[in-house]
Scaffold this motif. Structure first.
Motif, PDB file in Angstrom:
ATOM      1  N   ILE A   1       0.843  -1.201   0.000  1.00 26.98           N
ATOM      2  CA  ILE A   1       0.000   0.000   0.000  1.00 26.98           C
ATOM      3  C   ILE A   1       0.872   1.243   0.000  1.00 26.98           C
ATOM      4  CG2 ILE A   1      -1.616   1.352   1.415  1.00 26.98           C
ATOM      5  CD1 ILE A   1      -3.061  -0.988   0.456  1.00 26.98           C
ATOM      6  N   GLU A   2       0.524   2.196  -0.861  1.00 28.10           N
ATOM      7  CA  GLU A   2       1.169   3.513  -0.817  1.00 28.10           C
ATOM      8  C   GLU A   2       0.212   4.516  -0.184  1.00 28.10           C
ATOM      9  OE1 GLU A   2       3.837   5.361  -3.921  1.00 28.10           O
ATOM     10  OE2 GLU A   2       2.048   6.577  -4.250  1.00 28.10           O
ATOM     11  N   ILE A   3       0.743   5.295   0.755  1.00 27.39           N
ATOM     12  CA  ILE A   3      -0.039   6.313   1.460  1.00 27.39           C
ATOM     13  C   ILE A   3       0.517   7.671   1.075  1.00 27.39           C
ATOM     14  CG2 ILE A   3      -0.471   7.351   3.724  1.00 27.39           C
ATOM     15  CD1 ILE A   3      -0.098   4.501   4.879  1.00 27.39           C
ATOM     16  N   GLN A   4      -0.370   8.623   0.803  1.00 30.56           N
ATOM     17  CA  GLN A   4       0.109   9.967   0.470  1.00 30.56           C
ATOM     18  C   GLN A   4      -0.401  10.966   1.507  1.00 30.56           C
ATOM     19  OE1 GLN A   4      -0.442  11.255  -3.686  1.00 30.56           O
ATOM     20  NE2 GLN A   4      -1.176  13.166  -2.820  1.00 30.56           N
ATOM     21  N   PHE A   5       0.501  11.600   2.202  1.00 25.38           N
ATOM     22  CA  PHE A   5       0.229  12.646   3.207  1.00 25.38           C
ATOM     23  C   PHE A   5      -0.673  12.182   4.352  1.00 25.38           C
ATOM     24  CE2 PHE A   5       0.978  15.281  -0.712  1.00 25.38           C
ATOM     25  CZ  PHE A   5       2.255  15.653  -0.347  1.00 25.38           C
ATOM     26  N   ILE A   6      -1.954  11.922   4.055  1.00 22.96           N
ATOM     27  CA  ILE A   6      -2.874  11.559   5.130  1.00 22.96           C
ATOM     28  C   ILE A   6      -3.179  10.073   5.031  1.00 22.96           C
ATOM     29  CG2 ILE A   6      -5.166  11.960   6.117  1.00 22.96           C
ATOM     30  CD1 ILE A   6      -4.999  14.767   4.761  1.00 22.96           C
ATOM     31  N   GLY A   7      -2.824   9.339   6.069  1.00 24.44           N
ATOM     32  CA  GLY A   7      -2.943   7.888   6.025  1.00 24.44           C
ATOM     33  C   GLY A   7      -4.352   7.386   6.278  1.00 24.44           C
ATOM     34  N   PRO A   8      -4.591   6.109   6.004  1.00 26.68           N
ATOM     35  CA  PRO A   8      -5.903   5.499   6.242  1.00 26.68           C
ATOM     36  C   PRO A   8      -6.004   4.985   7.673  1.00 26.68           C
ATOM     37  CG  PRO A   8      -4.453   3.888   5.257  1.00 26.68           C
ATOM     38  CD  PRO A   8      -3.629   5.141   5.444  1.00 26.68           C
ATOM     39  N   LYS A   9      -7.157   4.449   8.013  1.00 27.91           N
ATOM     40  CA  LYS A   9      -7.345   3.746   9.277  1.00 27.91           C
ATOM     41  C   LYS A   9      -7.838   2.355   8.901  1.00 27.91           C
ATOM     42  CE  LYS A   9      -9.463   4.841  13.742  1.00 27.91           C
ATOM     43  NZ  LYS A   9     -10.504   5.690  14.353  1.00 27.91           N
ATOM     44  N   LEU A  10      -7.129   1.337   9.366  1.00 26.73           N
ATOM     45  CA  LEU A  10      -7.423  -0.035   8.937  1.00 26.73           C
ATOM     46  C   LEU A  10      -7.716  -0.922  10.148  1.00 26.73           C
ATOM     47  CD1 LEU A  10      -4.366  -0.517   6.493  1.00 26.73           C
ATOM     48  CD2 LEU A  10      -6.581   0.528   5.970  1.00 26.73           C
ATOM     49  N   ARG A  11      -8.668  -1.853   9.992  1.00 32.01           N
ATOM     50  CA  ARG A  11      -8.908  -2.842  11.044  1.00 32.01           C
ATOM     51  C   ARG A  11      -8.607  -4.230  10.478  1.00 32.01           C
ATOM     52  NH1 ARG A  11     -14.194  -2.058  13.818  1.00 32.01           N
ATOM     53  NH2 ARG A  11     -15.064  -2.803  11.860  1.00 32.01           N
ATOM     54  N   PHE A  12      -7.817  -4.990  11.203  1.00 28.76           N
ATOM     55  CA  PHE A  12      -7.347  -6.276  10.695  1.00 28.76           C
ATOM     56  C   PHE A  12      -8.268  -7.426  11.096  1.00 28.76           C
ATOM     57  CE2 PHE A  12      -3.736  -3.544  10.336  1.00 28.76           C
ATOM     58  CZ  PHE A  12      -3.073  -3.984   9.204  1.00 28.76           C
ATOM     59  N   PHE A  13      -8.352  -8.422  10.228  1.00 29.35           N
ATOM     60  CA  PHE A  13      -9.191  -9.607  10.476  1.00 29.35           C
ATOM     61  C   PHE A  13      -8.399 -10.752  11.084  1.00 29.35           C
ATOM     62  CE2 PHE A  13     -11.471  -7.577   6.913  1.00 29.35           C
ATOM     63  CZ  PHE A  13     -12.739  -7.501   7.459  1.00 29.35           C
ATOM     64  N   ASN A  14      -7.124 -10.823  10.706  1.00 27.42           N
ATOM     65  CA  ASN A  14      -6.344 -12.017  11.063  1.00 27.42           C
ATOM     66  C   ASN A  14      -4.983 -11.640  11.628  1.00 27.42           C
ATOM     67  OD1 ASN A  14      -7.935 -14.432  10.165  1.00 27.42           O
ATOM     68  ND2 ASN A  14      -7.926 -13.246   8.256  1.00 27.42           N
ATOM     69  N   GLU A  15      -4.392 -12.624  12.281  1.00 26.51           N
ATOM     70  CA  GLU A  15      -3.022 -12.439  12.748  1.00 26.51           C
ATOM     71  C   GLU A  15      -2.103 -12.350  11.533  1.00 26.51           C
ATOM     72  OE1 GLU A  15      -1.149 -15.818  14.762  1.00 26.51           O
ATOM     73  OE2 GLU A  15      -0.825 -14.462  16.452  1.00 26.51           O
ATOM     74  N   THR A  16      -1.226 -11.368  11.527  1.00 23.89           N
ATOM     75  CA  THR A  16      -0.285 -11.246  10.414  1.00 23.89           C
ATOM     76  C   THR A  16       0.921 -10.404  10.845  1.00 23.89           C
ATOM     77  OG1 THR A  16      -0.059 -10.694   8.077  1.00 23.89           O
ATOM     78  CG2 THR A  16      -1.384  -9.199   9.394  1.00 23.89           C
ATOM     79  N   VAL A  17       1.850 -10.195   9.916  1.00 24.15           N
ATOM     80  CA  VAL A  17       3.005  -9.334  10.178  1.00 24.15           C
ATOM     81  C   VAL A  17       3.050  -8.270   9.093  1.00 24.15           C
ATOM     82  CG1 VAL A  17       5.527  -9.226  10.280  1.00 24.15           C
ATOM     83  CG2 VAL A  17       4.321 -11.148  11.316  1.00 24.15           C
ATOM     84  N   ILE A  18       3.236  -7.020   9.509  1.00 22.23           N
ATOM     85  CA  ILE A  18       3.329  -5.917   8.544  1.00 22.23           C
ATOM     86  C   ILE A  18       4.594  -5.109   8.818  1.00 22.23           C
ATOM     87  CG2 ILE A  18       0.807  -5.706   8.377  1.00 22.23           C
ATOM     88  CD1 ILE A  18       1.148  -3.027  10.015  1.00 22.23           C
ATOM     89  N   ALA A  19       4.910  -4.210   7.882  1.00 20.95           N
ATOM     90  CA  ALA A  19       5.996  -3.247   8.110  1.00 20.95           C
ATOM     91  C   ALA A  19       5.573  -1.921   7.514  1.00 20.95           C
ATOM     92  CB  ALA A  19       7.286  -3.738   7.459  1.00 20.95           C
ATOM     93  N   ILE A  20       5.987  -0.836   8.167  1.00 19.49           N
ATOM     94  CA  ILE A  20       5.719   0.506   7.639  1.00 19.49           C
ATOM     95  C   ILE A  20       7.056   1.172   7.350  1.00 19.49           C
ATOM     96  CG2 ILE A  20       4.696   2.762   8.123  1.00 19.49           C
ATOM     97  CD1 ILE A  20       2.835   0.906  10.061  1.00 19.49           C
ATOM     98  N   THR A  21       7.185   1.697   6.142  1.00 17.20           N
ATOM     99  CA  THR A  21       8.441   2.321   5.704  1.00 17.20           C
ATOM    100  C   THR A  21       8.114   3.626   4.989  1.00 17.20           C
ATOM    101  OG1 THR A  21       8.340   1.063   3.646  1.00 17.20           O
ATOM    102  CG2 THR A  21       9.674   0.115   5.424  1.00 17.20           C
ATOM    103  N   GLY A  22       9.150   4.364   4.611  1.00 18.46           N
ATOM    104  CA  GLY A  22       8.937   5.621   3.882  1.00 18.46           C
ATOM    105  C   GLY A  22       8.894   6.793   4.839  1.00 18.46           C
ATOM    106  N   ALA A  23       8.040   7.786   4.505  1.00 15.16           N
ATOM    107  CA  ALA A  23       7.934   8.989   5.345  1.00 15.16           C
ATOM    108  C   ALA A  23       7.375   8.606   6.711  1.00 15.16           C
ATOM    109  CB  ALA A  23       7.027  10.004   4.669  1.00 15.16           C
ATOM    110  N   ASN A  24       7.935   9.205   7.767  1.00 18.37           N
ATOM    111  CA  ASN A  24       7.470   8.876   9.119  1.00 18.37           C
ATOM    112  C   ASN A  24       6.175   9.626   9.428  1.00 18.37           C
ATOM    113  OD1 ASN A  24       6.999   8.314  11.747  1.00 18.37           O
ATOM    114  ND2 ASN A  24       9.023   8.917  12.493  1.00 18.37           N
ATOM    115  N   ASN A  25       5.061   8.940   9.187  1.00 15.69           N
ATOM    116  CA  ASN A  25       3.760   9.557   9.445  1.00 15.69           C
ATOM    117  C   ASN A  25       3.190   9.067  10.778  1.00 15.69           C
ATOM    118  OD1 ASN A  25       3.310   6.990   8.627  1.00 15.69           O
ATOM    119  ND2 ASN A  25       1.917   7.496   6.960  1.00 15.69           N
TER     120      ASN A  25
END
Lengths: 291, 351
Positions: free
Chosen positions: B80-104
């Motif tokens: 996923i690419e986020i521009q300036f204003i990020g989304p709000k997400l609710r997860f269904f399952n156990e998983t692993v994510i990473a956030i990179t890029g601009a520190n928002n």
């Protein structure tokens, strides 16, 4: 002026722009298309070979090559182009596969008028597009403009800018329609709008900002990523470079009837089987006509 | 024909609303979409420029790929690419994510979490973002990668033509997004981090490398000198199609000023030609850097072309940021494709 030798312009690490002339005519465009087809279709260098050449974008007098610098050096690529160009030295012997595609157009339609009126209200007042284009080209009335625009076969000299957008020039140069572009450009143009400017005609595949004068609108999609109509089963783009287009004037009633057929997935495009279009045959014929 | 094969995928893919693959599952629901939150993949779309279809893909490929590497994905996995204003997400399952890029400033269940390292997600977890001070785009990568139909060989979104990604558009409230089931067990992805020295730099001042050409002959030596010395300001009229820059005017060379009528009235005009990502067009006097979603034809000259490596810096610049251009000499030795080789840059977090 057609240059004595091709100009090779480096466009970054992965692109080479080949320029043949600083003018537009059918011969130069024909050569650009033929060269592009040779490069892309090369069984050794092309996408079906070692993928040295990844993509090729021909336009009126230029060919942009996207290449993979890990596979071929720029020097090697230029040598390969020189090799291909030798076969194109006599463009009069050239031929291309070309289909004739009929595009129904409701000229002076209410959708492009609405867009025009919004521009006048929000940006600046300008003259009604079809009337102005008619006047600029000494045609007197919109009716004459319609006859004039729907008489010649138009040559698809370039595809792109956006998803399958064709830039068309009349095969008979006497039918060029001259008009300047909007300044500043519009922020939107209705999908299917027929635009004219600088001697060219275009058809907008999607809603986009742009500046060509709007003279009509077609109900027939020219880009369909969902492949709902049979003509889009194999490709989402209607036009191939080197096709020809004939515009058929329709009224608003027929426009809406065609729209319904499209929604129901049963609209049939009038497209000829691919024919061999020979440049020298056409040029001889054109000379005979002028004489 | 290769095209035929690819379009078969396209046509078959787009009609399916929900991925039906047995190897994918619901990952998250979008609670709010943010400004422009899109599915993108690396390298994007290739081989369709001749029809007017751009490359698309992440604007900052380096940050995106570091994220994919953190969560153990193949290099072509979609995120996923986020521009300036990020989304709000609710997860269904156990998983692993990473956030990179601009520190928002991402938050998991209202608690801050760091960028550049993996985060474990539990069912019901809510991920939200604040604003970044430096940089324009952030990335979320998910173990397994996002599952949307392949369109012309890519999952990248080209919103202008409603092509690819999630139904050809940015994510909106209520969307349910699927991911492929990861090939690696989750425990192998825990506590992975990109060390400081391997993280790209963020700033309000960007040094961008360009090659001369294709149309540097349209400018005078003074124009070229000016281009390399001026502090160009990023205009607010900048997006995934192109970045406009504010600065001084150009004189243009003799050949550009005196040309045949078909080239247009302004010295920056020329006969339409095929253009590429990274081209610095002169639209009148306004330099415009073509980026991921750019057109394939233009009628403006391009005296400079941004290098593949520097494209990410332009893509991370915010309106008001300053760009300095630096000329690099093209040599065949450096002509690699800039595929990223990152294997050594991700390491285990040392406790």
């Amino acid at each position: 002026m057609i240059y004595q030798t091709l100009r090779y312009r480096l466009a970054g690490e992965r692109h080479l722009l080949i320029e043949q002339s600083d003018e537009v005519d059918l011969t130069v465009n024909f050569k650009a298309i033929s060269l592009a087809q040779m490069l892309l279709g090369s069984p050794e260098m092309g996408p079906d070979g070692i993928r040295a050449i990844v993509d090729v974008v021909p336009s009126f007098s230029t060919v942009l090559i996207q290449y993979d610098p890990t596979v071929i050096s720029i020097q090697g690529l230029i040598r390969f182009c020189e090799h291909c160009v030798q076969y194109l030295d006599s463009p009069h012997n050239l031929e291309l596969s070309s289909r004739l595609i009929e595009i129904p157009v409701h000229y002076n339609d209410r959708w492009s008028r609405e867009c025009f009126e919004q521009y006048c209200k929000t940006i600046k007042p300008i003259e009604s597009n079809p009337e102005w284009v008619a006047r600029l080209n000494g045609l007197g009335s919109i009716e004459k403009l319609i006859i004039y625009h729907s008489t010649p076969e138009w040559w698809v000299g370039a595809v792109g800018f956006l998803v399958g957008l064709p830039t068309l020039m009349p095969l008979n140069p006497n039918f060029r329609l001259h008009a300047p572009k909007y300044d500043p450009p519009r922020t939107w143009t209705p999908k299917g709008t027929i635009g004219v400017a600088g001697g060219f005609t275009t058809i907008y595949p999607i809603v986009v900002p742009d500046g060509y004068q709007m003279i009509g609108r077609t109900p027939a999609p020219i880009f369909d990523p969902q492949g709902q109509l049979p003509v889009f089963r194999d490709t989402p783009f209607l036009f191939r470079i080197g096709d020809r287009v004939k515009f058929r004037p329709i009224d608003e009633e027929e426009f809406e009837a065609i729209e319904r057929e499209i929604v129901e997935g049963r609209y049939q495009y009038q497209i000829s089987e691919p024919q061999t279009f020979r440049l020298n045959h056409y040029l001889n014929h054109a000379h005979a006509e002028i004489a | 024909m290769t095209d035929r094969k690819r379009f078969a995928v396209l046509n078959g893919g787009i009609r399916v609303n929900k991925p039906a693959a047995a190897d994918s599952r619901k990952c998250f629901e979008v609670l709010t979409g943010g400004l422009e939150t899109t599915v993108q993949d690396y390298w994007g779309r290739e081989g369709y420029l001749r029809f007017g279809v751009p490359r698309s893909g992440p604007m900052d490929k380096l940050s995106f790929q570091l994220g994919n590497q953190l969560v153990g994905n193949d290099e072509n996995a979609a995120g996923i690419e986020i521009q300036f204003i990020g989304p709000k997400l609710r997860f269904f399952n156990e998983t692993v994510i990473a956030i990179t890029g601009a520190n928002n400033r991402p938050k998991l269940n209202q608690k801050s979490i760091p960028l550049w390292q993996t985060a474990v997600i539990q069912p019901g977890d809510i991920l939200s973002f604040s604003h970044a001070e430096f940089g324009a785009r952030s990335y979320i990568t998910f173990a397994g990668g996002i599952d949307t139909p392949l369109v012309m060989g890519s999952r990248s979104t080209f919103t202008r033509a409603q092509l690819g990604g999630f139904q050809g558009r940015k994510l909106m409230q209520g969307d349910v997004v699927y991911t492929f089931i990861p090939s690696q067990p989750m425990y192998q992805l825990l506590d992975r981090i990109v060390p400081n020295e391997s993280r790209p730099e963020f700033s309000r001042l960007w040094q961008v490398e360009v090659n001369l050409g294709p149309h540097d002959d349209g400018l005078t030596p003074d124009d070229i000198q000016q281009f390399f010395t001026y502090d160009w300001i990023v205009s607010s009229k900048s997006d995934r199609i192109g970045y406009r820059l504010e600065g001084p005017k150009f004189q243009f060379s003799e050949s550009a000023r005196y040309q045949s009528a078909e080239n247009g009235r302004h010295p920056s005009n020329t006969i339409d030609y095929g253009c590429s990502i990274g081209s610095v067009l002169l639209c009148g006097h306004t330099p415009t850097v073509l980026l991921a979603d750019c057109p394939s034809l233009t009628g403006y000259i391009a005296p400079f072309t941004v290098t593949e490596q520097s494209l990410r810096k332009v893509g991370q610049a915010r309106p008001g940021d300053i760009i300095n251009f630096k000329q690099v000499i093209q040599s065949s030795a450096s002509n690699h494709r800039n595929r990223l080789h990152l294997d050594k840059s991700v390491s285990r977090l040392l406790c």
